[in-house]
Motif scaffolding. Structure first.
Motif, short mmCIF file in Angstrom:
data_model
loop_
_atom_site.label_atom_id
_atom_site.label_comp_id
_atom_site.label_asym_id
_atom_site.label_seq_id
_atom_site.Cartn_x
_atom_site.Cartn_y
_atom_site.Cartn_z
N ILE A 13 -4.37 -6.21 3.47
CA ILE A 13 -3.47 -5.39 2.65
C ILE A 13 -3.42 -4.02 3.30
O ILE A 13 -4.43 -3.33 3.41
CB ILE A 13 -3.96 -5.28 1.20
CG1 ILE A 13 -4.16 -6.66 0.58
CG2 ILE A 13 -2.96 -4.46 0.37
CD1 ILE A 13 -4.78 -6.63 -0.80
N GLU A 14 -2.24 -3.61 3.73
CA GLU A 14 -2.08 -2.36 4.46
C GLU A 14 -1.37 -1.32 3.61
O GLU A 14 -0.43 -1.63 2.88
CB GLU A 14 -1.28 -2.61 5.75
CG GLU A 14 -1.94 -3.61 6.69
CD GLU A 14 -1.06 -3.96 7.88
OE1 GLU A 14 0.14 -3.58 7.85
OE2 GLU A 14 -1.55 -4.62 8.82
N GLY A 15 -1.83 -0.09 3.68
CA GLY A 15 -1.18 1.03 3.00
C GLY A 15 -1.59 1.23 1.56
O GLY A 15 -1.11 2.17 0.91
N ALA A 16 -2.48 0.39 1.05
CA ALA A 16 -2.80 0.44 -0.38
C ALA A 16 -3.50 1.75 -0.77
O ALA A 16 -3.14 2.37 -1.78
CB ALA A 16 -3.67 -0.76 -0.78
N GLU B 250 -0.86 4.15 -12.58
CA GLU B 250 -1.61 2.89 -12.54
C GLU B 250 -1.35 2.23 -11.20
O GLU B 250 -0.24 2.33 -10.66
CB GLU B 250 -1.20 1.93 -13.66
CG GLU B 250 -1.70 2.29 -15.03
CD GLU B 250 -1.43 1.17 -16.04
OE1 GLU B 250 -0.60 0.28 -15.75
OE2 GLU B 250 -2.06 1.18 -17.10
N PHE B 251 -2.37 1.54 -10.68
CA PHE B 251 -2.23 0.82 -9.41
C PHE B 251 -3.11 -0.42 -9.51
O PHE B 251 -4.31 -0.32 -9.80
CB PHE B 251 -2.66 1.70 -8.25
CG PHE B 251 -2.43 1.09 -6.88
CD1 PHE B 251 -1.30 1.40 -6.16
CD2 PHE B 251 -3.34 0.20 -6.34
CE1 PHE B 251 -1.08 0.85 -4.90
CE2 PHE B 251 -3.13 -0.36 -5.09
CZ PHE B 251 -1.99 -0.03 -4.37
N HIS B 252 -2.51 -1.60 -9.27
CA HIS B 252 -3.28 -2.84 -9.43
C HIS B 252 -2.89 -3.85 -8.35
O HIS B 252 -1.70 -4.08 -8.11
CB HIS B 252 -3.00 -3.45 -10.81
CG HIS B 252 -3.63 -4.80 -11.00
ND1 HIS B 252 -4.99 -4.97 -11.15
CD2 HIS B 252 -3.08 -6.04 -11.04
CE1 HIS B 252 -5.24 -6.27 -11.30
NE2 HIS B 252 -4.10 -6.92 -11.22
N LEU B 253 -3.91 -4.43 -7.71
CA LEU B 253 -3.71 -5.51 -6.76
C LEU B 253 -4.16 -6.81 -7.41
O LEU B 253 -5.28 -6.91 -7.92
CB LEU B 253 -4.52 -5.26 -5.48
CG LEU B 253 -4.12 -4.01 -4.68
CD1 LEU B 253 -5.11 -3.77 -3.54
CD2 LEU B 253 -2.70 -4.12 -4.15
N GLN B 254 -3.28 -7.80 -7.42
CA GLN B 254 -3.56 -9.05 -8.11
C GLN B 254 -4.48 -9.98 -7.32
O GLN B 254 -5.21 -10.77 -7.89
CB GLN B 254 -2.23 -9.78 -8.39
CG GLN B 254 -2.35 -11.06 -9.18
CD GLN B 254 -2.70 -10.82 -10.64
OE1 GLN B 254 -2.73 -9.69 -11.11
NE2 GLN B 254 -3.00 -11.89 -11.36
N PHE B 255 -4.45 -9.86 -5.98
CA PHE B 255 -5.19 -10.80 -5.14
C PHE B 255 -6.08 -10.05 -4.15
O PHE B 255 -5.73 -8.98 -3.66
CB PHE B 255 -4.23 -11.70 -4.35
CG PHE B 255 -3.29 -12.49 -5.22
CD1 PHE B 255 -3.72 -13.66 -5.85
CD2 PHE B 255 -1.98 -12.07 -5.43
CE1 PHE B 255 -2.87 -14.39 -6.65
CE2 PHE B 255 -1.11 -12.80 -6.23
CZ PHE B 255 -1.56 -13.96 -6.85
N GLU B 256 -7.23 -10.65 -3.85
CA GLU B 256 -8.13 -10.11 -2.85
C GLU B 256 -7.88 -10.80 -1.51
O GLU B 256 -7.36 -11.92 -1.46
CB GLU B 256 -9.59 -10.33 -3.26
CG GLU B 256 -9.98 -9.64 -4.56
CD GLU B 256 -11.40 -9.97 -4.97
OE1 GLU B 256 -11.99 -10.89 -4.35
OE2 GLU B 256 -11.91 -9.34 -5.90
N VAL B 257 -8.26 -10.13 -0.43
CA VAL B 257 -8.15 -10.74 0.90
C VAL B 257 -8.94 -12.05 0.92
O VAL B 257 -10.06 -12.13 0.42
CB VAL B 257 -8.67 -9.77 1.98
CG1 VAL B 257 -8.78 -10.46 3.33
CG2 VAL B 257 -7.74 -8.55 2.08
N GLY B 258 -8.32 -13.07 1.48
CA GLY B 258 -8.93 -14.40 1.53
C GLY B 258 -8.34 -15.36 0.52
O GLY B 258 -8.44 -16.58 0.68
#
Length: 429
Positions: free
Chosen positions: A333-336, A347-355
């Motif tokens: 994930i780039e730029g997060a 608010e800032f949320h990532l739904q998935f982790e690397v892998g």
């Protein structure tokens, strides 16, 4: 005296709001919902864990027994999957709030279309289809493009736009593949889409937030901004149409979320819900208007909030943008972090982790995450949110298709089929 409230399928935020109101809480969950709760979510609340969809009578009797010990001031929910059991409890316990007849209209889209046609309120030409011939006949009568979608459901799952007769066969095959042997056909409504969140009390409907909406392929929602960029006359027409629609549905009290198209002939209702809107609309409404829809709706239900008499004034604009990503295994994930630290981010949320494997986006929870920003106006917030979201890049690598996607969609459609739930209950009432 401490007031008692029955919360159906409550998630941690609404439990926290109930504690802030110093309410005695009884929770009703399905086993699946209960298992997904964080360990620290419940702090001494009474919980009933029941398969109420399969056996609604047992749910009613269990809550009625608690009602006999100490009366409930209200039954309350903000979850789409819980509006039917909440209505059944309102009916059985003789409480105010939304009742069965209203929820049946709102959750069964064909029933809603028939009813609004009879009432002459925001009429949209529609029909039930089961075959390819039904689609082509409707297209011949009403004209293309047209919409084919589940009779019950949410989260934009299974919605198809049919541009012409040549596309009908492919769409019908896709509907059958998903297990939809019965579907709703509607005329396509031209124009931008908005949503309207309102709070009603004793039949008086006060619009709080009107949101502009950004949709992608498959009608998936990728952004909302509040307040919508409407002039005063159009805003008044929207509010009037929403009020007429809610009156026709019999909704007199509580939260509502109405999705609309601004067509050349005026605002038209796409569908309605007796709950607050999703997709961070509650967060944005609080940022823009200082009104927490969930907390205000609960406080009003138990008589701890004086009903609104007029629409609040916006103090800023807010927007949410959802990240787009290609399906596959997430490599990076780039730029997060750069975007997360932008001063406008709320608010800032990532739904998935690397892998993890990112699925094709078939419904709202498949989206890769979101960010919420504020700015001077809704339009400025929308532009900023989309610009920032574009800086977050999800690097994926292809994975071998495993044949599970189709079954996953079928399972989701079954889970979200409120119309089927309504029909089953109708047969046993």
């Amino acid at each position: 005296m401490t007031q008692r409230v029955c919360l159906v399928s409550p998630k941690p935020p609404i439990l926290q709001r109930a504690r802030q109101l110093k309410l005695d809480v009884v929770c009703v969950y399905t086993p699946e919902e209960f298992r997904t709760l964080p360990l620290d979510a419940l702090e001494g609340e009474t919980c009933l864990v029941l398969r109420h969809r399969e056996d609604p009578r047992s749910m009613v009797e269990a809550v009625r027994a608690l009602q006999a010990q100490a009366p409930f001031a209200a039954v309350f929910t903000v979850q789409e999957e819980a509006v039917i059991p909440a209505a059944l409890l309102n009916d059985a316990l003789g409480l105010n709030g939304v009742h069965w007849d209203t929820v049946a209209l709102l959750t069964d889209k064909w029933r809603m279309r028939q009813h609004t046609a009879e009432q002459g309120v925001s009429t949209v030409r529609a029909a039930i289809g089961t075959t390819l011939a039904d689609i082509t006949e409707f297209g011949t009568t009403v004209g293309y493009p047209l919409i084919a979608k589940p009779v019950g459901g949410s989260a934009s799952l299974g919605v198809h736009k049919i541009e012409d007769a040549a596309q009908a066969k492919g769409v019908h095959a896709a509907l059958v593949e998903l297990g939809l042997d019965c579907f709703l056909l509607e005329e396509y409504l031209e124009g931008p889409e908005i949503s309207v969140d309102a709070l009603s009390a004793n039949g008086r409907h006060v619009v709080i937030a009107i949101a502009d909406k950004i949709t992608g392929s498959g009608f998936m929602e990728y952004g909302h901004s509040i307040p919508a960029a409407l002039d005063a006359s159009l805003e008044a027409e929207v509010a009037r149409t929403v009020g007429e629609f809610l009156d026709s549905m019999g909704l007199r009290d509580g939260l509502s979320h109405t999705e609309m198209k601004l067509t050349p002939t005026g605002p038209k209702v796409v569908e309605g819900h007796n709950r607050r809107g999703g997709d961070r609309i509650n967060t944005m409404t609080e940022l823009v208007y200082g009104i927490d829809l969930e907390g205000t709706g609960l406080a009003q239900a138990v008589g701890k909030f004086e009903p609104l008499t007029e629409r609040p004034t916006a103090k800023c604009g807010a927007a949410v943008a959802f990240f787009e990503a290609e399906p596959g295994r997430l490599v990076a994930i780039e730029g997060a972090e750069e975007v997360r630290n932008h001063p406008a981010i709320r608010e800032f949320h990532l739904q998935f982790e690397v892998g993890k494997v990112l699925p094709p986006v078939r419904w709202s929870p498949d989206r890769a995450g979101f960010l919420v920003v504020t700015a001077e106006t809704g339009e400025a917030a929308s532009a900023l949110a989309r610009s920032l979201a574009a800086r977050v890049r999800f690097v994926t690598e292809p994975v071998e298709a495993r044949g599970e996607e189709l079954q996953r969609q079928r399972d989701l459609l079954t889970e979200l089929d409120q119309a089927g739930y309504v029909g089953a209950l109708d047969a046993n009432r």
